[in-house]
Motif scaffolding. Structure first.
Motif, PDB file in Angstrom:
ATOM      1  N   GLU A   1      91.159  55.491  17.951  1.00  0.00           N
ATOM      2  CA  GLU A   1      90.502  54.100  17.712  1.00  0.00           C
ATOM      3  C   GLU A   1      91.332  53.397  17.031  1.00  0.00           C
ATOM      4  OE1 GLU A   1      87.069  53.028  18.492  1.00  0.00           O
ATOM      5  OE2 GLU A   1      87.554  54.571  19.993  1.00  0.00           O
ATOM      6  N   PRO A   2      91.559  51.898  17.422  1.00  0.00           N
ATOM      7  CA  PRO A   2      92.408  51.380  16.601  1.00  0.00           C
ATOM      8  C   PRO A   2      91.784  50.603  15.275  1.00  0.00           C
ATOM      9  CG  PRO A   2      91.199  49.905  18.123  1.00  0.00           C
ATOM     10  CD  PRO A   2      91.008  51.441  18.471  1.00  0.00           C
ATOM     11  N   ARG A   3      92.565  50.402  14.325  1.00  0.00           N
ATOM     12  CA  ARG A   3      92.327  50.109  12.961  1.00  0.00           C
ATOM     13  C   ARG A   3      93.093  48.807  12.543  1.00  0.00           C
ATOM     14  NH1 ARG A   3      95.173  55.080  11.849  1.00  0.00           N
ATOM     15  NH2 ARG A   3      96.905  54.866  10.246  1.00  0.00           N
ATOM     16  N   GLU A   4      92.602  48.562  11.254  1.00  0.00           N
ATOM     17  CA  GLU A   4      93.495  47.496  10.724  1.00  0.00           C
ATOM     18  C   GLU A   4      94.999  47.755  10.303  1.00  0.00           C
ATOM     19  OE1 GLU A   4      92.738  44.343   6.882  1.00  0.00           O
ATOM     20  OE2 GLU A   4      91.419  46.061   7.278  1.00  0.00           O
ATOM     21  N   GLY A   5      95.916  46.838  10.514  1.00  0.00           N
ATOM     22  CA  GLY A   5      97.117  47.113  10.518  1.00  0.00           C
ATOM     23  C   GLY A   5      98.006  47.495  11.616  1.00  0.00           C
ATOM     24  N   ASP A   6      97.234  47.828  12.636  1.00  0.00           N
ATOM     25  CA  ASP A   6      98.058  48.546  14.020  1.00  0.00           C
ATOM     26  C   ASP A   6      98.761  47.232  14.395  1.00  0.00           C
ATOM     27  OD1 ASP A   6      96.831  50.996  14.148  1.00  0.00           O
ATOM     28  OD2 ASP A   6      95.001  49.957  15.277  1.00  0.00           O
ATOM     29  N   GLU A   7      98.577  45.947  14.305  1.00  0.00           N
ATOM     30  CA  GLU A   7      99.435  44.698  14.850  1.00  0.00           C
ATOM     31  C   GLU A   7     100.614  44.777  14.164  1.00  0.00           C
ATOM     32  OE1 GLU A   7      96.365  44.503  13.728  1.00  0.00           O
ATOM     33  OE2 GLU A   7      95.129  43.745  15.537  1.00  0.00           O
ATOM     34  N   ALA A   8     100.654  45.031  12.803  1.00  0.00           N
ATOM     35  CA  ALA A   8     101.842  44.938  11.884  1.00  0.00           C
ATOM     36  C   ALA A   8     102.867  46.174  12.265  1.00  0.00           C
ATOM     37  CB  ALA A   8     101.496  45.093  10.515  1.00  0.00           C
ATOM     38  N   ALA A   9     102.102  47.272  12.730  1.00  0.00           N
ATOM     39  CA  ALA A   9     102.834  48.286  13.080  1.00  0.00           C
ATOM     40  C   ALA A   9     103.538  48.276  14.316  1.00  0.00           C
ATOM     41  CB  ALA A   9     102.038  49.761  13.077  1.00  0.00           C
ATOM     42  N   ARG A  10     102.866  47.477  15.341  1.00  0.00           N
ATOM     43  CA  ARG A  10     103.395  47.355  16.573  1.00  0.00           C
ATOM     44  C   ARG A  10     104.543  46.412  16.381  1.00  0.00           C
ATOM     45  NH1 ARG A  10     104.277  42.239  19.280  1.00  0.00           N
ATOM     46  NH2 ARG A  10     103.981  42.527  21.619  1.00  0.00           N
ATOM     47  N   ASP A  11     104.471  45.329  15.629  1.00  0.00           N
ATOM     48  CA  ASP A  11     105.629  44.443  15.461  1.00  0.00           C
ATOM     49  C   ASP A  11     106.809  45.292  14.716  1.00  0.00           C
ATOM     50  OD1 ASP A  11     104.069  42.274  16.180  1.00  0.00           O
ATOM     51  OD2 ASP A  11     103.485  41.752  14.174  1.00  0.00           O
ATOM     52  N   GLU A  12     106.485  46.148  13.771  1.00  0.00           N
ATOM     53  CA  GLU A  12     107.482  47.153  13.419  1.00  0.00           C
ATOM     54  C   GLU A  12     108.389  47.852  14.647  1.00  0.00           C
ATOM     55  OE1 GLU A  12     110.292  49.538  10.994  1.00  0.00           O
ATOM     56  OE2 GLU A  12     109.475  47.454  10.801  1.00  0.00           O
ATOM     57  N   LEU A  13     107.515  48.516  15.597  1.00  0.00           N
ATOM     58  CA  LEU A  13     108.352  49.253  16.513  1.00  0.00           C
ATOM     59  C   LEU A  13     108.918  47.972  17.358  1.00  0.00           C
ATOM     60  CD1 LEU A  13     105.190  51.280  17.609  1.00  0.00           C
ATOM     61  CD2 LEU A  13     107.436  52.091  16.462  1.00  0.00           C
TER      62      LEU A  13
ATOM     63  N   HIS B   1      93.259  46.960  25.396  1.00  0.00           N
ATOM     64  CA  HIS B   1      92.111  47.624  25.826  1.00  0.00           C
ATOM     65  C   HIS B   1      91.113  47.652  24.741  1.00  0.00           C
ATOM     66  CE1 HIS B   1      92.825  49.137  30.290  1.00  0.00           C
ATOM     67  NE2 HIS B   1      94.086  48.797  29.827  1.00  0.00           N
ATOM     68  N   ALA B   2      91.391  47.806  23.805  1.00  0.00           N
ATOM     69  CA  ALA B   2      90.636  48.234  22.518  1.00  0.00           C
ATOM     70  C   ALA B   2      90.172  46.869  22.239  1.00  0.00           C
ATOM     71  CB  ALA B   2      91.465  48.499  21.348  1.00  0.00           C
ATOM     72  N   LEU B   3      91.039  45.580  22.237  1.00  0.00           N
ATOM     73  CA  LEU B   3      90.433  44.430  22.056  1.00  0.00           C
ATOM     74  C   LEU B   3      89.462  43.887  22.868  1.00  0.00           C
ATOM     75  CD1 LEU B   3      90.779  41.813  20.397  1.00  0.00           C
ATOM     76  CD2 LEU B   3      92.433  40.923  21.852  1.00  0.00           C
ATOM     77  N   ALA B   4      89.726  44.147  24.238  1.00  0.00           N
ATOM     78  CA  ALA B   4      88.660  43.913  25.223  1.00  0.00           C
ATOM     79  C   ALA B   4      87.440  44.622  25.315  1.00  0.00           C
ATOM     80  CB  ALA B   4      89.316  43.950  26.650  1.00  0.00           C
ATOM     81  N   GLY B   5      87.456  45.966  24.854  1.00  0.00           N
ATOM     82  CA  GLY B   5      86.333  46.706  24.491  1.00  0.00           C
ATOM     83  C   GLY B   5      85.600  46.625  23.250  1.00  0.00           C
ATOM     84  N   HIS B   6      86.281  46.011  22.338  1.00  0.00           N
ATOM     85  CA  HIS B   6      85.831  45.832  20.854  1.00  0.00           C
ATOM     86  C   HIS B   6      85.614  47.232  20.312  1.00  0.00           C
ATOM     87  CE1 HIS B   6      83.417  41.693  22.174  1.00  0.00           C
ATOM     88  NE2 HIS B   6      84.744  41.617  22.510  1.00  0.00           N
TER      89      HIS B   6
ATOM     90  N   ALA C   1      85.592  45.768  16.627  1.00  0.00           N
ATOM     91  CA  ALA C   1      84.322  45.303  16.771  1.00  0.00           C
ATOM     92  C   ALA C   1      83.904  44.076  15.790  1.00  0.00           C
ATOM     93  CB  ALA C   1      83.407  46.606  16.172  1.00  0.00           C
ATOM     94  N   ASP C   2      84.674  43.743  14.852  1.00  0.00           N
ATOM     95  CA  ASP C   2      84.618  42.555  13.895  1.00  0.00           C
ATOM     96  C   ASP C   2      84.963  41.522  14.687  1.00  0.00           C
ATOM     97  OD1 ASP C   2      84.307  40.729  12.021  1.00  0.00           O
ATOM     98  OD2 ASP C   2      85.581  41.969  10.560  1.00  0.00           O
TER      99      ASP C   2
ATOM    100  N   ASP D   1      89.369  44.169  36.423  1.00  0.00           N
ATOM    101  CA  ASP D   1      89.043  44.915  35.541  1.00  0.00           C
ATOM    102  C   ASP D   1      87.757  44.397  34.667  1.00  0.00           C
ATOM    103  OD1 ASP D   1      88.848  46.772  33.234  1.00  0.00           O
ATOM    104  OD2 ASP D   1      91.087  46.903  32.875  1.00  0.00           O
ATOM    105  N   PRO D   2      86.660  45.231  34.469  1.00  0.00           N
ATOM    106  CA  PRO D   2      85.577  44.678  33.874  1.00  0.00           C
ATOM    107  C   PRO D   2      85.896  44.425  32.343  1.00  0.00           C
ATOM    108  CG  PRO D   2      84.950  46.560  35.345  1.00  0.00           C
ATOM    109  CD  PRO D   2      86.438  46.367  35.130  1.00  0.00           C
ATOM    110  N   ALA D   3      86.823  45.166  31.789  1.00  0.00           N
ATOM    111  CA  ALA D   3      87.135  45.060  30.301  1.00  0.00           C
ATOM    112  C   ALA D   3      87.931  43.789  30.019  1.00  0.00           C
ATOM    113  CB  ALA D   3      88.079  46.250  29.732  1.00  0.00           C
ATOM    114  N   ALA D   4      88.988  43.724  31.095  1.00  0.00           N
ATOM    115  CA  ALA D   4      89.469  42.163  30.965  1.00  0.00           C
ATOM    116  C   ALA D   4      88.632  41.095  31.067  1.00  0.00           C
ATOM    117  CB  ALA D   4      90.600  42.039  32.092  1.00  0.00           C
ATOM    118  N   GLN D   5      87.559  41.265  31.970  1.00  0.00           N
ATOM    119  CA  GLN D   5      86.740  39.890  32.239  1.00  0.00           C
ATOM    120  C   GLN D   5      85.766  39.767  30.948  1.00  0.00           C
ATOM    121  OE1 GLN D   5      84.743  40.862  35.843  1.00  0.00           O
ATOM    122  NE2 GLN D   5      86.581  40.587  36.871  1.00  0.00           N
ATOM    123  N   GLY D   6      85.727  40.871  29.944  1.00  0.00           N
ATOM    124  CA  GLY D   6      84.900  40.757  28.940  1.00  0.00           C
ATOM    125  C   GLY D   6      85.485  40.176  27.839  1.00  0.00           C
ATOM    126  N   GLU D   7      86.970  39.956  27.739  1.00  0.00           N
ATOM    127  CA  GLU D   7      87.486  39.319  26.841  1.00  0.00           C
ATOM    128  C   GLU D   7      86.916  37.939  26.672  1.00  0.00           C
ATOM    129  OE1 GLU D   7      91.537  39.639  26.317  1.00  0.00           O
ATOM    130  OE2 GLU D   7      91.595  41.588  27.391  1.00  0.00           O
TER     131      GLU D   7
END
Length: 216
Positions: free
Chosen positions: A148-160, A178-183, A188-189, A210-216
């Motif tokens: 499950e994604p959590r706060e700070g994942d984006e900063a870690a992605r930028d570090e990678l 995928h996590a963003l599309a599925g909330h 979820a916030d 993809d239904p998840a993509a359309q759900g964004e």
């Protein structure tokens, strides 16, 4: 076309870590501190004599091109002049005490605040690096999509990304999209989703229905 999800397992590669930020060297600050240590306990006469010696050295140095831009020397001269003026306006027989000067205390307070800010920056960089290591390990184990994604994942992605370009980043990008599309997770916030609008959907999902993509 390759499968859309989960991403294929990637081979492990050594990934460089970011160098810790170092405290900047400030020649002027060093010069002022040297003068204050030397001048501590001096009376007006002793300071005046020291000032004349420093002025003589400054005139000599000005004749040499490689010493023309001596930041520390200029700071030392300015500090002697300041202390000389301070004692000239003080009571007779007064001696210099850097521990009681308001300007010195203000400078020390500013330096302490800057040091605290650098320490906080170091702690945050270490936290992001550790989280980036975690995401990398999950990618290599093929279990990132189960996380499950959590706060700070984006900063870690930028570090990678900073460490090794597109290595692992594509897997993380797909997982985040995928996590963003599925909330899922902290997405979820609505505020977290709005802040993550820079996370692009993987190219092979665009227009796929993809239904998840359309759900964004």
């Amino acid at each position: 076309m390759s499968s859309l999800w989960p991403p294929r397992h990637t081979a492990r590669r050594p990934v460089p870590r970011a160098a810790a930020p170092r405290e900047p060297v400030d020649p002027a600050r060093i010069g002022r501190r040297v003068v204050r240590r030397r001048a501590k306990g001096m009376d007006a006469g002793a300071v005046a004599q020291a000032l004349e010696e420093v002025r003589f050295d400054a005139r000599q140095d000005s004749r040499h091109e490689h010493l023309a831009d001596d930041e520390r020397g200029r700071a030392e001269l300015a500090e002697w002049e300041r202390i000389d003026q301070l004692l000239a306006a003080a009571a007779p027989n007064a001696v210099y005490d850097p521990d009681t000067g308001d300007d010195v205390q203000a400078e020390l307070a500013a330096e302490a605040a800057a040091a605290a800010a650098r320490e906080a920056e170091l702690r945050e960089a270490a936290r992001v690096a550790a989280h980036a290591d975690e995401l990398q390990a999950l990618c290599e184990l093929g279990t990132l999509e189960q996380t499950e994604p959590r706060e700070g994942d984006e900063a870690a992605r930028d570090e990678l990304t900073r460490r090794a370009g597109s290595y692992v980043q594509k897997d993380v990008d797909a997982w985040l999209a995928h996590a963003l599309a599925g909330h899922r997770g902290h997405y979820a916030d609505p505020a977290a989703r709005a802040a993550a609008d820079r996370v692009a959907a993987p190219a092979d999902r665009q227009g796929s229905g993809d239904p998840a993509a359309q759900g964004e």
